[in-house]
Design an enzyme around this catalytic site. Structure first.
Site, PDB file in Angstrom:
ATOM      1  N   CYS A 133      -2.561   8.808   2.402  1.00  0.00           N
ATOM      2  CA  CYS A 133      -2.134   8.430   1.076  1.00  0.00           C
ATOM      3  C   CYS A 133      -3.526   8.518   0.261  1.00  0.00           C
ATOM      4  O   CYS A 133      -3.169   8.874  -0.959  1.00  0.00           O
ATOM      5  CB  CYS A 133      -2.050   6.675   1.066  1.00  0.00           C
ATOM      6  SG  CYS A 133      -3.263   5.717   1.941  1.00  0.00           S
ATOM      7  N   GLU A 148       1.043  -1.374  -0.118  1.00  0.00           N
ATOM      8  CA  GLU A 148       0.005   0.077   0.081  1.00  0.00           C
ATOM      9  C   GLU A 148       0.986   1.370  -0.087  1.00  0.00           C
ATOM     10  O   GLU A 148       1.525   1.638   0.959  1.00  0.00           O
ATOM     11  CB  GLU A 148      -0.878  -0.040   1.278  1.00  0.00           C
ATOM     12  CG  GLU A 148      -1.953  -1.187   1.323  1.00  0.00           C
ATOM     13  CD  GLU A 148      -2.925  -1.082   0.147  1.00  0.00           C
ATOM     14  OE1 GLU A 148      -3.092  -0.070  -0.502  1.00  0.00           O
ATOM     15  OE2 GLU A 148      -3.844  -1.960   0.294  1.00  0.00           O
TER      16      GLU A 148
END
Length: 511
Positions: free
Chosen positions: A298, A264
């Site tokens: 993110c 990720e």
């Protein structure tokens, strides 16, 4: 505040100034170096943490190997019940843990509490999943044969998490990994070690109450731990959350030993603002996406791609909204924006602004460092907005800070091309009331991101859906949907219940 923080730490089981790492259920001293945790809220040292030594690492891995052999034999619904108990324990500690997240990481108290709620939600999800680890059945081409597939635990799951979500991302992985029959070793960010210790303490208490082996869940703190885990063949899966740069290193190391990884990595997320958008909703989505967690998600909104017909109007409303932002102590619910994690993050933010100006960006809302009695930590900055071209090198990068870039477009095809024309592919959104535009954006010819939203922003993913992205975001998936399969190995089984041995594809083998 000092007395409240001390009481909060004590409520979470951190009762001295030098809390150490945990090996499963045991809390003890280590011989490693010391890591100091400073709050970006006020610059104060919260506590010192003992980093794990080489001997500590050896002990933890030995315990994990032994625990894995035991845990995989426990029925999945029973494993789910342990996760249920963990979720109940989190409910009891939600206020203290959420406050610690806010104070140690710097996000708003509402976001800190929301992060703990995510932990509770994924526990609830995983409990149900523990009774639904389904395989498929297939028809065999051979008579009197049955084929099916089943899923087995991998063994040991290593979790390397980032500072920006210091507890939730670990729980996404841990809750699913545990119900799937794996044991977990967690290497948290050294910038937020106390959040990790608190979580491990809560889970360790549940394990101890159920008389379960040490090593089902372990914690190793220290900057050198990640490399050890990445190169350790005993760790079957590494789930890494962090930058694309480090993700490349992790991916290479794990792949070289034929291990599995869930990556990720970075995001460079855009919202397309259509001329058919609800502008009220769009402003809210854009501002929260850009300044929530001080731009340190993110999934933070980095770019707004705005139709030329409404560009001037939307720009004016956006600037007016930014003028209303209140920046300060995130534990004060009147503030919208807290600090960056540390002074290194501030330096990166300032360099990005300077680089954007050198490339030709025009700033509508100026950025900069905030100084004064309310900003003593030196980590508070101004959220800023700049008009740019999508091809600027700084726009192609992910800066973990509240910098928002505005880009103009004419057609939806052009907007989608701009949206996709970055190396990252995590989250995306379009604001439109036009059904055709929405469907085109969600089609195979639309957004190339792992997450594509309509009339909501780029951040705020729910745990029910698989979370992750494409391209330099890494391709990993965590949390909901069928992400549980990433924590298991698939096995295809064929059973012959006849009294002969027919071969596949009609092959004859007479002896």
């Amino acid at each position: 505040m000092a007395m409240n923080i001390k009481e909060m730490l004590q409520n979470l089981g951190i009762q001295n100034s030098n809390p150490s790492y945990s090996t499963g259920n045991i809390w003890g001293d280590t011989h490693g170096s010391q890591i100091d945790s400073f709050s970006p809220v006020d610059g104060q040292k919260i506590a010192s943490v003992a980093a794990a030594s080489d001997e500590d690492y050896k002990t933890v891995l030995q315990q994990a190997v032994a625990a894995a052999a035991y845990w995989k034999a426990v029925p999945a619904p029973r494993r789910g019940d342990i996760v249920r108990q963990f979720g109940d324990a989190l409910r009891k500690h939600k206020t203290d843990l959420g406050t610690l997240v806010s104070y140690e990481m710097g996000k708003s108290l509402q976001e800190g509490l929301g992060e703990v709620q995510e932990m509770i939600d994924i526990c609830d999800f995983a409990v149900g999943q523990s009774r639904q680890l389904y395989g498929l059945t297939m028809h065999s081409e051979r008579p009197s044969h049955r084929m099916y597939e089943q899923w087995h635990p991998l063994g040991i799951v290593g979790i390397i998490s980032a500072f920006n979500f210091p507890v939730a991302v670990w729980s996404w992985n841990t809750a699913l990994a545990l119900v799937c029959g794996n044991v977990c070793i967690w290497k948290p960010s050294s910038k937020t070690p106390l959040c990790a210790i608190a979580c491990q303490h809560i889970l360790a208490a549940v394990l101890k109450a159920n008389e379960l082996p040490e090593g089902i869940s372990s914690l190793l703190i220290g900057n050198a731990i990640g490399d050890k885990m990445n190169n350790d063949p005993r760790i079957n899966l590494i789930s890494f959350t962090g930058s694309t740069r480090v993700g490349r290193i992790v991916s290479t190391a794990v792949a070289s030993r034929f291990g599995k990884s869930i990556l990720e990595l970075g995001g460079n997320n855009a919202i397309i603002i259509s001329k058919d958008a609800d502008l009220d909703m769009s402003v809210i989505g854009a501002v929260f996406g850009a300044v929530g967690t001080a731009g340190q998600r993110c999934t933070s909104t980095r770019r707004l791609i705005i139709h030329e017909d409404i560009y001037d109007t939307f720009r004016e409303r956006l600037v007016a909204a930014y003028e209303q932002l209140r920046i300060g102590n995130p534990l004060d619910e009147n503030h919208h924006v807290g600090p960056l994690i540390d002074k290194d993050a501030v330096e990166s933010y300032l360099k990005a602004i300077e680089k954007a100006k050198q490339e030709g960006a025009s700033f509508l809302v100026e950025g900069g460092l905030l100084e004064g009695d309310s900003y003593t930590s030196g980590c508070y900055v101004k959220p800023c907005v700049a008009e740019v071209e999508n091809h600027f090198s700084i726009v192609q990068e992910e800066t973990f800070a509240p910098i928002l870039y505005l880009i103009k477009y004419k057609t939806l095809d052009e907007a989608i091309t701009l949206q996709n024309a970055v190396p990252q592919g995590l989250s995306s959104a379009i604001m439109t009331l036009n059904l055709r535009e929405a469907e085109q954006f969600l089609s195979a010819a639309g957004s190339d991101c792992g997450i594509a939203n309509v009339n909501i922003g780029t951040s705020g993913a729910e745990i029910g859906g698989a979370f992750g992205g494409e391209k330099e975001t890494g391709g990993g998936r965590e949390s909901g949907s069928d992400a549980w399969k990433g924590y298991m190995r698939r096995q295809t089984n064929t059973i012959n219940y006849s009294n002969t041995l027919p071969l596949a594809q009609g092959i004859k083998f007479n002896i």
